[in-house]
Design a protein around this motif. Structure first.
Motif, short mmCIF file in Angstrom:
data_model
loop_
_atom_site.label_atom_id
_atom_site.label_comp_id
_atom_site.label_asym_id
_atom_site.label_seq_id
_atom_site.Cartn_x
_atom_site.Cartn_y
_atom_site.Cartn_z
N LEU A 25 0.82 -1.21 0.00
CA LEU A 25 0.00 0.00 0.00
C LEU A 25 0.86 1.26 0.00
N PHE A 26 1.94 1.26 0.77
CA PHE A 26 2.82 2.42 0.81
C PHE A 26 3.51 2.62 -0.54
N ALA A 27 3.98 1.54 -1.15
CA ALA A 27 4.61 1.65 -2.46
C ALA A 27 3.61 2.14 -3.50
N SER A 28 2.36 1.70 -3.39
CA SER A 28 1.33 2.17 -4.31
C SER A 28 1.08 3.67 -4.13
N LEU A 29 1.09 4.12 -2.90
CA LEU A 29 0.92 5.54 -2.63
C LEU A 29 2.07 6.34 -3.24
N LEU A 30 3.29 5.85 -3.09
CA LEU A 30 4.44 6.52 -3.68
C LEU A 30 4.30 6.60 -5.21
N LEU A 31 3.82 5.54 -5.81
CA LEU A 31 3.66 5.54 -7.26
C LEU A 31 2.56 6.50 -7.70
N PRO A 48 3.20 11.23 -11.31
CA PRO A 48 2.85 12.53 -11.91
C PRO A 48 3.82 13.64 -11.55
N VAL A 49 4.31 13.64 -10.30
CA VAL A 49 5.26 14.68 -9.90
C VAL A 49 6.55 14.55 -10.69
N LEU A 50 7.05 13.33 -10.86
CA LEU A 50 8.28 13.15 -11.62
C LEU A 50 8.09 13.53 -13.09
N TYR A 51 6.93 13.23 -13.65
CA TYR A 51 6.68 13.62 -15.04
C TYR A 51 6.60 15.14 -15.18
N MET A 52 5.96 15.79 -14.22
CA MET A 52 5.79 17.25 -14.31
C MET A 52 7.10 18.00 -14.09
N THR A 53 8.03 17.42 -13.36
CA THR A 53 9.27 18.13 -13.04
C THR A 53 10.41 17.83 -14.01
N GLN A 54 10.14 17.12 -15.09
CA GLN A 54 11.19 16.85 -16.07
C GLN A 54 11.60 18.13 -16.78
N ALA A 55 12.87 18.28 -17.04
CA ALA A 55 13.35 19.44 -17.78
C ALA A 55 13.03 19.31 -19.27
N ASP A 56 13.19 18.10 -19.81
CA ASP A 56 12.94 17.87 -21.23
C ASP A 56 12.05 16.64 -21.38
N PRO A 57 10.74 16.83 -21.56
CA PRO A 57 9.82 15.68 -21.66
C PRO A 57 10.10 14.77 -22.86
N SER A 58 10.76 15.27 -23.89
CA SER A 58 11.02 14.43 -25.06
C SER A 58 12.17 13.45 -24.84
N ASP A 59 13.00 13.69 -23.81
CA ASP A 59 14.11 12.80 -23.51
C ASP A 59 13.58 11.58 -22.77
N ARG A 60 13.60 10.41 -23.40
CA ARG A 60 13.01 9.21 -22.82
C ARG A 60 13.89 8.56 -21.76
N ARG A 61 15.17 8.91 -21.67
CA ARG A 61 16.06 8.25 -20.73
C ARG A 61 16.59 9.21 -19.67
N ASN A 62 15.80 10.17 -19.25
CA ASN A 62 16.29 11.07 -18.21
C ASN A 62 16.14 10.42 -16.83
N GLY A 63 16.64 11.07 -15.81
CA GLY A 63 16.66 10.50 -14.46
C GLY A 63 15.29 10.24 -13.88
N ASN A 64 14.32 11.11 -14.17
CA ASN A 64 12.98 10.92 -13.62
C ASN A 64 12.32 9.67 -14.17
N ILE A 65 12.50 9.40 -15.45
CA ILE A 65 11.93 8.19 -16.04
C ILE A 65 12.56 6.95 -15.40
N LYS A 66 13.86 7.00 -15.16
CA LYS A 66 14.53 5.87 -14.52
C LYS A 66 14.00 5.66 -13.11
N ARG A 67 13.73 6.74 -12.37
CA ARG A 67 13.16 6.61 -11.02
C ARG A 67 11.77 5.98 -11.06
N ILE A 68 10.97 6.38 -12.04
CA ILE A 68 9.63 5.81 -12.18
C ILE A 68 9.72 4.31 -12.47
#
Length: 72
Positions: A13-19, A24-44
């Motif tokens: 349940l806690f992991a689901s809450l984190l996801l 959405p927070v990690l997607y919104m805070t990306q510097a370049d949404p077109s870059d498919r291999r940035n750090g936020n995508i790896k964290r997701i």
């Protein structure tokens, strides 16, 4: 036995809450949404992998507890 099952259920349940909040927070805070291999995508992807393994562990523990408790 039930404590172990409750612990794994709460971990899922806690992991689901984190996801639910984190993806959405990690997607919104990306510097370049077109870059498919940035750090936020790896964290997701890492969060998704952790969640998937927690679900598997919870299912195995739940099945074991059910067999121990009810003798099925």
């Amino acid at each position: 036995m039930l404590v172990i099952n409750a612990f794994t259920t709460n971990a899922v349940l806690f992991a689901s809450l984190l996801l639910v909040i984190g993806v959405p927070v990690l997607y919104m805070t990306q510097a370049d949404p077109s870059d498919r291999r940035n750090g936020n995508i790896k964290r997701i992807e890492i969060l998704g992998g952790v969640w998937f393994h927690l679900v598997l562990i919870q299912a195995i523990v739940g099945e074991y507890v059910t067999h121990q408790t009810f003798g099925l």
